[in-house]
Design an enzyme around this catalytic site. Structure first.
Site, PDB file in Angstrom:
ATOM      1  N   LEU A 127      26.825 -47.872 -90.817  1.00 44.68           N
ATOM      2  CA  LEU A 127      26.835 -48.787 -89.952  1.00 44.68           C
ATOM      3  C   LEU A 127      26.982 -50.239 -90.509  1.00 44.68           C
ATOM      4  O   LEU A 127      25.940 -50.502 -91.406  1.00 44.68           O
ATOM      5  CB  LEU A 127      25.530 -48.841 -89.108  1.00 44.68           C
ATOM      6  CG  LEU A 127      25.371 -47.392 -88.186  1.00 44.68           C
ATOM      7  CD1 LEU A 127      23.877 -47.519 -87.405  1.00 44.68           C
ATOM      8  CD2 LEU A 127      26.448 -47.101 -87.235  1.00 44.68           C
ATOM      9  N   GLY A 168      19.066 -45.042 -94.273  1.00 50.63           N
ATOM     10  CA  GLY A 168      18.403 -45.877 -93.266  1.00 50.63           C
ATOM     11  C   GLY A 168      19.346 -46.140 -91.989  1.00 50.63           C
ATOM     12  O   GLY A 168      19.256 -45.602 -90.976  1.00 50.63           O
ATOM     13  N   ASP A 169      20.580 -46.445 -92.513  1.00 49.59           N
ATOM     14  CA  ASP A 169      21.696 -46.615 -91.480  1.00 49.59           C
ATOM     15  C   ASP A 169      22.871 -45.931 -91.710  1.00 49.59           C
ATOM     16  O   ASP A 169      23.966 -46.159 -91.569  1.00 49.59           O
ATOM     17  CB  ASP A 169      22.053 -48.305 -91.190  1.00 49.59           C
ATOM     18  CG  ASP A 169      22.361 -48.843 -92.488  1.00 49.59           C
ATOM     19  OD1 ASP A 169      22.316 -48.282 -93.681  1.00 49.59           O
ATOM     20  OD2 ASP A 169      23.341 -50.002 -92.492  1.00 49.59           O
ATOM     21  N   GLU A 170      22.675 -44.694 -92.583  1.00 50.06           N
ATOM     22  CA  GLU A 170      23.593 -44.016 -93.155  1.00 50.06           C
ATOM     23  C   GLU A 170      23.348 -42.504 -92.542  1.00 50.06           C
ATOM     24  O   GLU A 170      22.733 -41.978 -92.538  1.00 50.06           O
ATOM     25  CB  GLU A 170      23.797 -43.929 -94.619  1.00 50.06           C
ATOM     26  CG  GLU A 170      23.715 -45.200 -95.572  1.00 50.06           C
ATOM     27  CD  GLU A 170      23.384 -45.168 -96.774  1.00 50.06           C
ATOM     28  OE1 GLU A 170      24.111 -46.002 -97.664  1.00 50.06           O
ATOM     29  OE2 GLU A 170      22.840 -44.047 -97.267  1.00 50.06           O
TER      30      GLU A 170
END
Length: 229
Positions: A127, A168-170
């Site tokens: 993201l 985390g945002d992956e």
């Protein structure tokens, strides 16, 4: 032992002890012409049910046998449910419910073993500027956004494909039996899906994603190398 395995064992035991082929586990209580005993566990309330044998006192005897089995079964089901929860937590992300990196790596490597005639694809989805969302809105809304991203990602994929949260945002996606054209098309679908507005705490958020594509065997022959590529 699995939950289904415990249930099958209880039914087999009831059939053997009551000398019948008509024993089962069901959600509701038994009918008037049946005997049954409630099996209560943390996550379920089920009935072990059978038809009583003929003969004086048989119904009371059958009821006592079923009650004993239900008591033993409740403990066994509790242990099986606990084991399944532990297994799920070990291989799934607690926030999104998606497979975690460990389970994703296993699924990719298993797919590679059976990919004699087809390529296996991996998408890596990151993201863009997620830290800005986290810093401006806080952890709660950011977590809600990640949950919505996970749901949208799953809606985008074929039933044979698999998504995971690997950081985390992956996120990562396993594409089975694919080729370069299909993998790029899947990456575009994911990218377009992420561009649609998200609603978090009555706020509209626009999120974009960077999507990397890797294919076996050109870009790697195991999960680690495909993720790097």
């Amino acid at each position: 032992t699995s939950i289904a395995g415990v249930q099958d064992t209880l039914v087999e035991a009831a059939c053997m002890l009551l000398h019948t082929a008509d024993a089962r586990i069901q959600i509701g209580p038994p009918a008037d012409d049946e005997v049954g005993s409630l099996i209560q566990s943390d996550e379920s309330a089920l009935w072990l049910v059978t038809r009583p044998r003929s003969g004086r006192g048989a119904r009371a005897e059958d009821q006592a046998l079923l009650d004993g089995l239900a008591h033993i079964g409740a403990g066994a089901l509790w242990a099986a449910e606990l084991l399944e929860r532990v297994r799920h937590q070990a291989f799934h992300d607690t926030l999104t419910g998606l497979p975690n990196r460990l389970l994703f790596e296993d699924r990719v490597n298993q797919a590679l073993k059976g990919s004699d005639h087809h390529a296996v694809g991996v998408l890596f989805v990151n993201l863009d500027l997620f830290k800005r969302v986290n810093d401006s809105l806080g952890h709660g809304p950011a977590d809600t956004l990640l949950q919505q991203v996970a749901e949208r990602l799953q809606e985008t994929l074929r039933p044979s494909d698999s998504a995971a949260r690997v950081g985390g945002d992956e996120f990562a996606v396993l594409l089975t039996e694919t080729d370069a054209r299909s993998a790029l098309e899947a990456a575009r679908w994911v990218n377009d899906a992420m561009r649609r507005r998200f609603i978090v705490q009555d706020q509209e958020l626009v999120v974009t994603a960077s999507v990397g594509v890797a294919l076996s065997p050109e870009d790697g022959t195991d999960c680690a190398s495909l993720l790097r590529s």
